[in-house]
Design an enzyme around this catalytic site. Sequence first.
Site, PDB file in Angstrom:
ATOM      1  CD  GLU A  90     -28.152  -2.438 -54.069  1.00 59.09           C
ATOM      2  OE1 GLU A  90     -27.319  -1.718 -54.667  1.00 59.09           O
ATOM      3  OE2 GLU A  90     -28.180  -3.665 -54.203  1.00 59.09           O
ATOM      4  N   GLY A 214     -30.946  -1.667 -63.112  1.00 56.43           N
ATOM      5  CA  GLY A 214     -30.225  -1.797 -61.856  1.00 56.43           C
ATOM      6  C   GLY A 214     -28.868  -2.454 -62.018  1.00 56.43           C
ATOM      7  CG  ASP A 263     -23.258   1.909 -59.646  1.00 58.53           C
ATOM      8  OD1 ASP A 263     -23.336   0.961 -58.833  1.00 58.53           O
ATOM      9  OD2 ASP A 263     -24.195   2.689 -59.878  1.00 58.53           O
ATOM     10  CB  SER A 306     -36.004   2.449 -61.962  1.00 56.20           C
ATOM     11  OG  SER A 306     -35.768   3.523 -61.079  1.00 56.20           O
ATOM     12  CE1 TYR A 316     -28.069   5.886 -55.929  1.00 58.73           C
ATOM     13  CE2 TYR A 316     -27.329   8.162 -55.902  1.00 58.73           C
ATOM     14  CZ  TYR A 316     -27.059   6.815 -55.794  1.00 58.73           C
ATOM     15  OH  TYR A 316     -25.782   6.384 -55.533  1.00 58.73           O
TER      16      TYR A 316
END
Length: 567
Positions: A90, A214, A263, A306, A316
């Site tokens: 992460e 997420g 992602d 979020s 972020y």
Amino acid sequence: MRSTRLCTRINIWPLPLLLPPSSSSHLPFSMAAQEPIPIYTSLDKLYSDLGNAATHAVRWNNLAEAFEKQFGRKPAYIARAPGRVNLIGEHIDYALFGVLPAAIEPDILIACAPQTTAIPSPGHVHAHNLQPQYKARSFAPMRRDSVSEDHVHLKEWDLAINRRELHWESYVKAGYYGVLNRFFPLTEVARSEIAPAPIPVDLLVTGTVPAGSGLSSSAAMVVASTLVFLAVNGKLDGVTKGTLTEMAMENEKRVGVNSGGMDQAASVISTPASALYVSFFPKLSASPIPLPSHAVFILANSLVMSEKAVHARTRYNLRVVETLAGARALAHSLGVHVGPKERVTLREVVGRLGGEPEAGWDESEEGIASLRDALGKALAGAEALKSGRPDEEGLTMDEMVARSGLGAADFHEVYLSWIDVEATYFQLHKRTKHVLSEALRVLDFRAVCQRAAADAAELVHETALKELGALMDASMESCSTLCECSCPELDLLARLAREAGAYGSRVTGAGWGGCTVSLVPEDRVEGFITQLRATYPAYKDIGDEDIKEIVFATKPSSGACVYEFTE
């Protein structure tokens, strides 16, 4: 009105929740990135690749019929982009370290067709959403021009995305930008010339990736919208998976998120029944990683939403700046050369510290050992980034600039002129320590999976599951205390997951809300979900059907694709 049905038969077969990948069915990412975007005209073929059940086909048919009801004709295309779960790694992709994501079954579907209204403006969009809380929107790209005596100076397209008040269609616009800029560029042209115009389009969106969970709903939306505008404008030919990944990465920056690419890569290039080891240095590459037998991953939504783009300035994007500034400060402390205007990443600093060849360390045992050794040296050196205050509250702006070895003006140009952040203190030590230690955990996770794959013994796989769980727990601790991307609800949910029998549990995704991913024994799935439902306070009043969309097991999915309707 003619009813639109996409298929008459779907082959259904039972599948375990996670399957080890077949070595013959996967390409190395460097090769897979050159593969074209899959375009289907039959759901039989599409579902054989997705490995999904017939219930998903119902969604496709419902979307097609809803489009026909809304717009009076059937869609020309449906684009699909899945969400993703990051098993470990992460907040390290934008530092160019490897990560281990997998695409999941929940996805975004967008149906589209060229508009048929009289004389629509070039590139006009009617955007509708099947979820009633998202209102229909219409917009068109604007050409920002300036006129001189002989020429029209055409500047960049403008779709008026308000980063401070993002709406659902902002992510559709973000995907549109990449297609406009790549295939309909605005350059200086003579007044008599007419630049090609994008096609006006109607589109209808539906999705099963919860927003703010997420699981990368935003990336899936941007990927799917990019695909829609490519398809409807006839621009899919020659667009590879790698090209789409790069476009989607750039497109998501339009909503204010400086994504590292994990992602988008997972959403676009994943294949069924595998996780991907995705690395970004010295170039984008990936390889399928087999998971131990009896490994089941459960996603649990904390129900804390979020939105990554909304809070990017203090969350972020701030982590991106702290990580980049930490890389320069670490290099300055260790005497590693960095160019005066170079925005160096931690992965690059680690490589230079370890004497990495220009082509990069390969993924052989020797190459991975060299990377591990350099990571260890960098991690020891990161202690020099501490503020020196008893409470370790971080560095002021002036202190951070001083640690970088740059002057204030150069520091601002390299690290702050291109991104919007807000902070009083900057946590260079914590962020750097998190990134370097998390990068090591990814390598450990990968090695455990590979060892288990090489040995079919049940005892080996049971030991591997325990080792993977311990790595996930360590990752959660680091995310909570060093990266500080967790929240009280996620901390609680991960602890309750371990008490319910998980080998390990951690936040997945950008954090500050969203989901945990837990590694659970195969024979404990139902009992695990029952106990988690009973102990996590936010779940206690949720009905039996609704809970299935909040806590669920998922099998790895294939990546993005397009379905083309034919007469």
